[in-house]
Every structure is written in C-alpha cells, then in structure tokens.
Design an enzyme around this catalytic site. Structure first.
Site, PDB file in Angstrom:
ATOM      1  N   LYS A 231      13.759   3.242 -28.336  1.00 54.61           N
ATOM      2  CA  LYS A 231      12.445   2.632 -28.572  1.00 54.61           C
ATOM      3  C   LYS A 231      11.312   3.447 -27.967  1.00 54.61           C
ATOM      4  CE  LYS A 231      13.568  -2.031 -29.781  1.00 54.61           C
ATOM      5  NZ  LYS A 231      15.043  -2.167 -29.608  1.00 54.61           N
TER       6      LYS A 231
ATOM      7  N   GLU B  61       4.857  -7.139 -30.137  1.00 53.24           N
ATOM      8  CA  GLU B  61       5.715  -8.316 -30.141  1.00 53.24           C
ATOM      9  C   GLU B  61       7.023  -7.882 -29.501  1.00 53.24           C
ATOM     10  OE1 GLU B  61       5.354  -6.275 -32.748  1.00 53.24           O
ATOM     11  OE2 GLU B  61       7.451  -5.652 -32.876  1.00 53.24           O
TER      12      GLU B  61
ATOM     13  N   SER C 210      22.315   3.938 -29.670  1.00 54.13           N
ATOM     14  CA  SER C 210      20.880   3.640 -29.571  1.00 54.13           C
ATOM     15  C   SER C 210      20.415   3.261 -28.171  1.00 54.13           C
ATOM     16  CB  SER C 210      20.522   2.524 -30.547  1.00 54.13           C
ATOM     17  OG  SER C 210      21.322   1.378 -30.319  1.00 54.13           O
TER      18      SER C 210
HETATM   19  C1  LIG Z   1      15.891  -2.735 -30.522  1.00 56.83           C
HETATM   20  C2  LIG Z   1      17.204  -2.077 -30.489  1.00 56.83           C
HETATM   21  C3  LIG Z   1      17.949  -1.853 -31.666  1.00 56.83           C
HETATM   22  C4  LIG Z   1      17.533  -2.341 -33.023  1.00 56.83           C
HETATM   23  O1  LIG Z   1      16.337  -1.815 -33.496  1.00 56.83           O
HETATM   24  P1  LIG Z   1      16.249  -0.794 -34.728  1.00 56.83           P
HETATM   25  O2  LIG Z   1      14.826  -0.817 -35.090  1.00 56.83           O
HETATM   26  O3  LIG Z   1      17.136  -1.302 -35.808  1.00 56.83           O
HETATM   27  O4  LIG Z   1      16.701   0.521 -34.224  1.00 56.83           O
HETATM   28  C5  LIG Z   1      19.147  -1.164 -31.561  1.00 56.83           C
HETATM   29  N1  LIG Z   1      19.611  -0.737 -30.374  1.00 56.83           N
HETATM   30  C6  LIG Z   1      18.932  -0.932 -29.219  1.00 56.83           C
HETATM   31  C7  LIG Z   1      19.509  -0.430 -27.958  1.00 56.83           C
HETATM   32  C8  LIG Z   1      17.706  -1.617 -29.231  1.00 56.83           C
HETATM   33  O5  LIG Z   1      17.048  -1.813 -28.091  1.00 56.83           O
END
Ligand SMILES: *Cc1c(COP(=O)(O)O)cnc(C)c1O
Length: 401
Positions: A104, A126, A387
C-alpha cells in the site's frame, strides 16, 4: 449521479494494461460516476497525474522516496523448501518487506507526492482494517501533509491498534456510524467529505477502484511491483518469464501492479479472491463508489457485505480493469476459503520462515491447491506477490491455531 463526458484522451488499446479507453473505460467497466463537483475534482487529478507521470522530475522524486523511505526494490525470494515440496519453482515478490509492511505504501507515496504537486495540504482516505489509513498517515507525515481518515465504527472497535498507529502518526480518524459501519460506508463518507474540500484536499483512494482516473493511476503507482519483478525474473529464471503470475485480489491493486509488468508476455495471470469477497469471480455489473464494475449484489441489486478472514479482501467488488481482464480471458480469477488461507500461512511460516498477511496467504493457498490438482504442472515457474507481512494478523491466527 451521472457520468459526465470530460475525457479528452484518444482511445488506446485496451486489455494490454495501457491507458484506459476514452472516458476512463476498461471495456464496459470504469468511468466516472460522481456528483458534478467530484467530476471536476477527478478531472483535475487526472490532468495533474498525466502531467506528473510524463515528467522525469516527478518520476525521479517518487523513485527516490520509494528507495530511501519505503525500502525498494523489494527482493525476489525463491521459496526453496516449499517449491521442492510442491514440485514447482515458486518465487515470492516481497512487498511484505516494504516500510509499513505492505504494497500500500507504493500507492500512497505516489498520491501524496501528486497532492503536494497540486498544492493540496491534506489527504482524505477511507480505511477498512486500517492498513491503507496507516499508509496514508505515514505518507502524510513524511511530506508534511494533514491526513483525515474515515473508518467504520465497527472497524474502529476491531482494529484498535491501527487506529492508535494513525493517531500516533498525526492523522485524524473520523468514525463512520452509517450503514454497516465498515469499509463500504467509510468510502461513501470519505467521498461525501471530499465534495466540500476539493480545493485544499486530495482524496487518496486505496485500491484500483473509484472514479477515473483512480483505477488507472493506482495501478500505475503499483506497477513498480511488476516492473521490478520482470527484471528480477529475467535475471533469476531460466525461462526469463514465469509461466504463472499470481496475486491476491481485494480491490485489486497489488495484482494489477504485478500483472502490469507481465501483460505483454505469455505468462498466465491469476487473481485470487476470498470466497466471501469474490467480486471478479462472482460479482454482477453495478455502480459503486464512482465506477462501474463487478460487485456482490442481492436479487434487488443491493450491494452485499463481503466476508473474509483477511480484512484487505473484505471488499464487495473488484476494480474495473480486473473485470475487463476477466472478460478478455487475459487473467483468470479464482477463490480460496478462509481455512485454506490459514493453512497456507502456516505452511509458508514453517517452510520459509515468513509469516504472510492473510491476504497474501490466499494467493499461496491457490498455488498449493493448483499444484495438487494439476493446474500447475510439475516444473512450472510461478511468481507470486507476497502483498504484506502477517504481524497484523497474529491475534486472528492465535484464536484459530
Ligand atoms: C489491502 C491489502 C490487500 C488487498 O488490496 P488490493 O488492492 O487488492 O491489493 C492485499 N494484501 C495486503 C497485505 C493488504 O494490506
């Protein structure tokens, strides 16, 4: 709410993850469904982003922020022991190693820098579980901006630690008491608030959703994941390009950023959704939060509540570009249950010494299932975006294990 025609841009090829088509469209999805005053504000963001993205000065400043503050480039880690057990070659793109612990930060640093360039002094955001709120508060502090974060009252109760983090970073957290008091309502409230504050505030959307230009702009700010991974794969893999590129999908930003680096290769793109938040796999056409896309709906067309053990996948829809990639057959979207995700998280912890975010564990759960089921033949090369890190999820996991 109506879609106003204010797109000057010529039509470009769709489906290749280039610019959206005229009027902010990805096929039949996307657009700018917003009240008049926000349409104008979106037009300003669009113009500023196009200029900035074509300006080597802006690109350089962002690249430097990502390097010295966010810790980029992130490594590509071969998951050796797990690969051996699964019979494939699995490589992890380590977004969990960025500052604040997820992808993010890539998007918020981009938008915060853009806000500064536009002369804005405040970011509005948000947040659901608080991850995007914390990232926004972090970027705001770094660049000397104010941050106002809208968060559902129920989420505030559930995510006390992230609420404290945001306040520690100097952000104002505003509880949202309407509707289900979760992310969907927080997003509506943030947009409503922006209507009265477009002159001095930038709305920092957290995924590839919302009115044009957000789905495109956020994907471009996340493209760094795919671009880095492309170069790293070229150096690391015998084949240069992996056979499969896999990422989890909430709104779809880490997946879109990853896919963008491989859209012009033969790699098969797989987006993994939560069983209870499967906008791309099971959603129907609708309009929410300024854009036309696929959303979970009941028979009356009311958007329904998503449910996932991973807070970041708890969104009832998916970004418009993913809906389009699905229609084109360029990417496929699959779903994974909470239990499978928890199992995958434990397995990664014990084989590779990495505790993943539960969102990322969904992507891994599909890889594990697909190797067993033959969808991923022995010897396949797989790039998976990890992620985020699992620290935020340890209390959830502790309850279950
Ligand atoms: C917010 C988040 C996601 C999902 O968001 P995307 O916009 O689909 O990438 C995935 N993994 C983590 C660790 C997150 O914090």
């Amino acid at each position: 709410m109506r879609d106003v025609l204010l797109w000057p841009e010529p039509v470009e090829a769709a489906g290749t993850m280039g610019r959206p088509q005229a009027r902010g469209r990805f096929g039949e999805y996307g657009g700018r469904y917003a009240p008049e005053s926000l349409v104008e504000a979106c037009r300003e963001v669009d113009e500023a982003f196009r200029e900035a993205w074509a300006d080597p000065g802006f690109r350089g400043a962002l690249a430097r922020l990502l390097a010295v503050h966010a810790g980029r480039p992130t490594p590509l880690t071969p998951a050796r022991r797990l690969s051996e057990a699964l019979g494939v070659q699995l490589y992890l793109k380590r977004e969990d190693l960025t500052h604040t612990g997820s992808h993010k930060i890539n998007n918020v640093l981009g938008q915060a820098l853009l806000a500064t360039r536009m002369g804005r002094r405040r970011l509005i955001a948000e947040t659901g579980a608080g991850q995007h709120g914390v990232a926004t508060a972090t970027a705001a502090a770094l660049l000397g901006l104010e941050a106002t974060v809208f968060m559902g009252e129920r989420d505030i109760e559930r995510q006390a630690l992230n609420v404290f983090r945001m306040r520690m970073l100097g952000a104002e957290v505003i509880p949202v008491t309407t509707g289900s008091r979760t992310l969907k309502d927080a997003t509506s409230e943030a947009m409503r608030h922006w209507v009265g504050a477009t002159g001095d505030s930038h709305y920092c959307v957290g995924s590839v959703v919302g009115p044009d230009p957000y789905p495109w702009m956020v994907r471009e700010f996340q493209r760094v994941i795919g671009d880095e991974a492309r170069v790293q794969c070229a150096a690391e893999l015998r084949t240069g390009v992996p056979d499969h590129v896999v990422a989890c999908v909430g709104g779809g930003s880490n997946a879109a950023g990853t896919f963008a680096g491989f859209a012009d290769t033969p790699a098969r793109l797989v987006g993994v959704e939560a069983e209870g938040g499967a906008g791309a796999a099971r959603g129907r056409l609708g309009v929410l939060h300024g854009c036309r896309s696929l959303f979970l709906q009941d028979d009356d067309g009311q958007i329904t509540q998503a449910h996932s053990i991973a807070a970041g996948l708890d969104y009832p829809g998916v970004g418009p570009e993913h809906a389009h990639l699905r229609d084109l057959g360029r990417a496929r979207y699959v779903t994974v249950t909470d239990d499978e995700a928890v199992g995958a998280a434990v397995r990664l912890a014990r084989t590779e010494g990495i505790v993943p975010a539960l969102e990322s564990a969904h992507a891994l759960a599909w890889v594990i299932r697909a190797t067993g089921g033959g969808e991923l033949p022995a010897g396949s090369t797989v790039l998976m975006t990890l992620s985020g890190r699992g620290d935020k999820d340890v209390s959830t996991l502790k309850e279950l294990l």
